[in-house]
Scaffold this active site. Sequence first.
Site, PDB file in Angstrom:
ATOM      1  N   ASP A 185       0.844  -1.359   0.000  1.00 38.74           N
ATOM      2  CA  ASP A 185      -0.129  -0.009  -0.248  1.00 38.74           C
ATOM      3  C   ASP A 185       0.875   1.062   0.143  1.00 38.74           C
ATOM      4  OD1 ASP A 185       1.100  -0.159   2.508  1.00 38.74           O
ATOM      5  OD2 ASP A 185      -0.571   0.333   3.557  1.00 38.74           O
TER       6      ASP A 185
ATOM      7  N   HIS B  38      25.624  12.170 -14.257  1.00 35.20           N
ATOM      8  CA  HIS B  38      24.268  12.031 -13.768  1.00 35.20           C
ATOM      9  C   HIS B  38      24.614  11.064 -12.269  1.00 35.20           C
ATOM     10  CE1 HIS B  38      22.293  13.361 -17.537  1.00 35.20           C
ATOM     11  NE2 HIS B  38      21.798  14.144 -16.592  1.00 35.20           N
TER      12      HIS B  38
ATOM     13  N   ASP C 225      25.263  19.362  -7.711  1.00 37.41           N
ATOM     14  CA  ASP C 225      24.273  19.878  -8.602  1.00 37.41           C
ATOM     15  C   ASP C 225      23.088  19.667  -7.696  1.00 37.41           C
ATOM     16  OD1 ASP C 225      22.578  20.512 -10.519  1.00 37.41           O
ATOM     17  OD2 ASP C 225      23.631  19.688 -12.186  1.00 37.41           O
TER      18      ASP C 225
ATOM     19  N   ASP D 222      18.157  25.493 -10.015  1.00 33.74           N
ATOM     20  CA  ASP D 222      18.914  24.686 -10.531  1.00 33.74           C
ATOM     21  C   ASP D 222      20.514  25.089 -10.470  1.00 33.74           C
ATOM     22  OD1 ASP D 222      20.300  22.461 -11.718  1.00 33.74           O
ATOM     23  OD2 ASP D 222      19.361  22.474 -13.708  1.00 33.74           O
TER      24      ASP D 222
ATOM     25  N   HIS E 105      27.872  18.088 -22.346  1.00 38.56           N
ATOM     26  CA  HIS E 105      26.664  18.548 -22.299  1.00 38.56           C
ATOM     27  C   HIS E 105      26.357  19.959 -22.761  1.00 38.56           C
ATOM     28  CE1 HIS E 105      27.375  20.740 -18.725  1.00 38.56           C
ATOM     29  NE2 HIS E 105      27.974  19.641 -17.978  1.00 38.56           N
TER      30      HIS E 105
ATOM     31  N   HIS F 102      19.425  25.308 -20.467  1.00 40.99           N
ATOM     32  CA  HIS F 102      17.823  24.828 -20.862  1.00 40.99           C
ATOM     33  C   HIS F 102      17.065  25.917 -19.956  1.00 40.99           C
ATOM     34  CE1 HIS F 102      17.792  23.199 -16.556  1.00 40.99           C
ATOM     35  NE2 HIS F 102      18.867  22.694 -16.523  1.00 40.99           N
TER      36      HIS F 102
ATOM     37  N   HIS G 282      13.686  20.942 -16.201  1.00 38.74           N
ATOM     38  CA  HIS G 282      13.962  21.181 -17.723  1.00 38.74           C
ATOM     39  C   HIS G 282      12.433  21.644 -18.234  1.00 38.74           C
ATOM     40  CE1 HIS G 282      17.329  18.034 -16.930  1.00 38.74           C
ATOM     41  NE2 HIS G 282      17.809  19.109 -17.114  1.00 38.74           N
TER      42      HIS G 282
ATOM     43  N   GLU H 249      25.364  26.528 -17.501  1.00 36.74           N
ATOM     44  CA  GLU H 249      25.798  25.356 -16.566  1.00 36.74           C
ATOM     45  C   GLU H 249      27.156  24.699 -17.441  1.00 36.74           C
ATOM     46  OE1 GLU H 249      23.622  22.054 -15.889  1.00 36.74           O
ATOM     47  OE2 GLU H 249      21.774  23.062 -16.642  1.00 36.74           O
TER      48      GLU H 249
ATOM     49  N   TYR I 298      35.457  18.233 -17.353  1.00 36.80           N
ATOM     50  CA  TYR I 298      35.437  17.126 -16.734  1.00 36.80           C
ATOM     51  C   TYR I 298      36.830  16.361 -17.007  1.00 36.80           C
ATOM     52  CZ  TYR I 298      30.671  18.380 -16.284  1.00 36.80           C
ATOM     53  OH  TYR I 298      29.347  19.248 -16.132  1.00 36.80           O
TER      54      TYR I 298
ATOM     55  N   ARG J  52      31.801  21.855 -12.516  1.00 39.23           N
ATOM     56  CA  ARG J  52      30.488  22.715 -13.144  1.00 39.23           C
ATOM     57  C   ARG J  52      29.984  23.504 -12.205  1.00 39.23           C
ATOM     58  NH1 ARG J  52      28.046  18.296 -14.244  1.00 39.23           N
ATOM     59  NH2 ARG J  52      26.115  18.075 -12.705  1.00 39.23           N
TER      60      ARG J  52
ATOM     61  N   GLU K 247      26.882  26.698 -12.145  1.00 44.70           N
ATOM     62  CA  GLU K 247      25.478  26.896 -12.889  1.00 44.70           C
ATOM     63  C   GLU K 247      24.658  27.896 -11.875  1.00 44.70           C
ATOM     64  OE1 GLU K 247      21.579  24.157 -14.040  1.00 44.70           O
ATOM     65  OE2 GLU K 247      23.165  23.264 -12.641  1.00 44.70           O
TER      66      GLU K 247
END
Length: 430
Positions: free
Chosen positions: A41, A246, A263, A274, A355, A359, A366, A384, A388, A397, A399
């Site tokens: 449940d 990620h 991040d 963000d 990347h 955005h 996003h 951002e 790397y 990074r 941002e």
Amino acid sequence: MKYLPIDRELFIKNRKNFAAQMEPKSLAIFNSNDIYPISADSTMPFEQHRDIFYLSGVDQEESVLVIFPDCPNPKNREVLFLKETNEHIAVWEGEKLTKEKAFETSGIKTVYWLKDMEKVLFELMTQCDTVYINTNEHYRANVETETREARFAKWLKDKYPAHRVAKSNPILQRLRSVKDPVEIALMQKACDITEKGFRRVLDFVKPGVWEFEIEAEFMHEFLRNRSKGFAYTPIIASGNNANVLHYVENNQKCKAGDLILFDVAAEYANYSSDLSRTIPVSGKFTKRQKEVYNAVLKVKDEATKLLVPGTLWAEYHVEVGKLMTSELLGLGLLDKADVQNENPDWPAYKKYFMHGTSHHIGLDTHDYGILTEPMQPNMVFTVEPGIYIPDEGFGIRLEDDVVVQPSGEPFNLMANIPIKAEEIEDLMNQ
């Protein structure tokens, strides 16, 4: 809800703007999200479908909004259907929206209980020619679950096959991408909460802490400031973990000499912020780390200046690629031969910055926005860039979230969040 009430005039205005884009003799229908099961449940925490929230402010499951500007009966030009509340539900689940409270929230006077929807909807469908259904057409969407909205659209088309079907999404993509001042204020609140979390973490981090302990510090600060938590799954990536774009495990110990890439950001009233920042575990960057850090910061600052009305997203990313290429040459990560011999479809800089730079952001991290159309004032974008370097054991990074202005540089919603390397070192060593 943890957040403070939002002026219903925002939702009244949003519906008016949407209705102005509809075809004559048409109605549009929007559904809340499901509450998704886990097992037995257990369920996931409810997250409202951003479109019905944008148009009504209703933040409750099993809610339906109908917009029908040309309805012969003025009473039914805007209608909410809500799950009927009662004393039993109030005891077990807490208070749900009453009809009166729904009006206070949304500005919609006509509210029916959900059990009456098929009967009322039949009358409305006999009075319209076209029905707008709400499909998810975001360029990053990858939906395998059949949503409540999708089930409803299937039922509606089966029951009313003679009606013409139109799409709400193209209208919402354009409307939601340009933010109202009230929305920008809500996003500023989310950014301000994120700032509190980041400053708390700067005081907390030292060699030997675990990534998940840092995650907990952020969550503590977010919750105590009326956020329900993270705007997206947080990344707390120390050392080489930062080179996994990620990385969300957040389960490693932070070691002296390493960097930590964050991040992580708060939501507020369903609006996202963000943030990315990179800090030294020991409170001091090495010479090489600072060189790379300042290169990323320079690209971020220069890229931000390009976010002006009329800019095309694809062309913007080409220009950012040139900025990054210049910095990578200066750092010795690329040489002239790498650039001269690069594949135009995957330029040399992509080895270290793979990347995108920006955005849309808003109700979704996003957010909606048609990338082939020029940028407009009051669109909000992330900026951002990152570099790397697995061979050197770190990634960086940085941002911020910025609002496109009618003229001049964008307004940085995160201007008060520390970003210069020296300021971060000073704060960590107080």
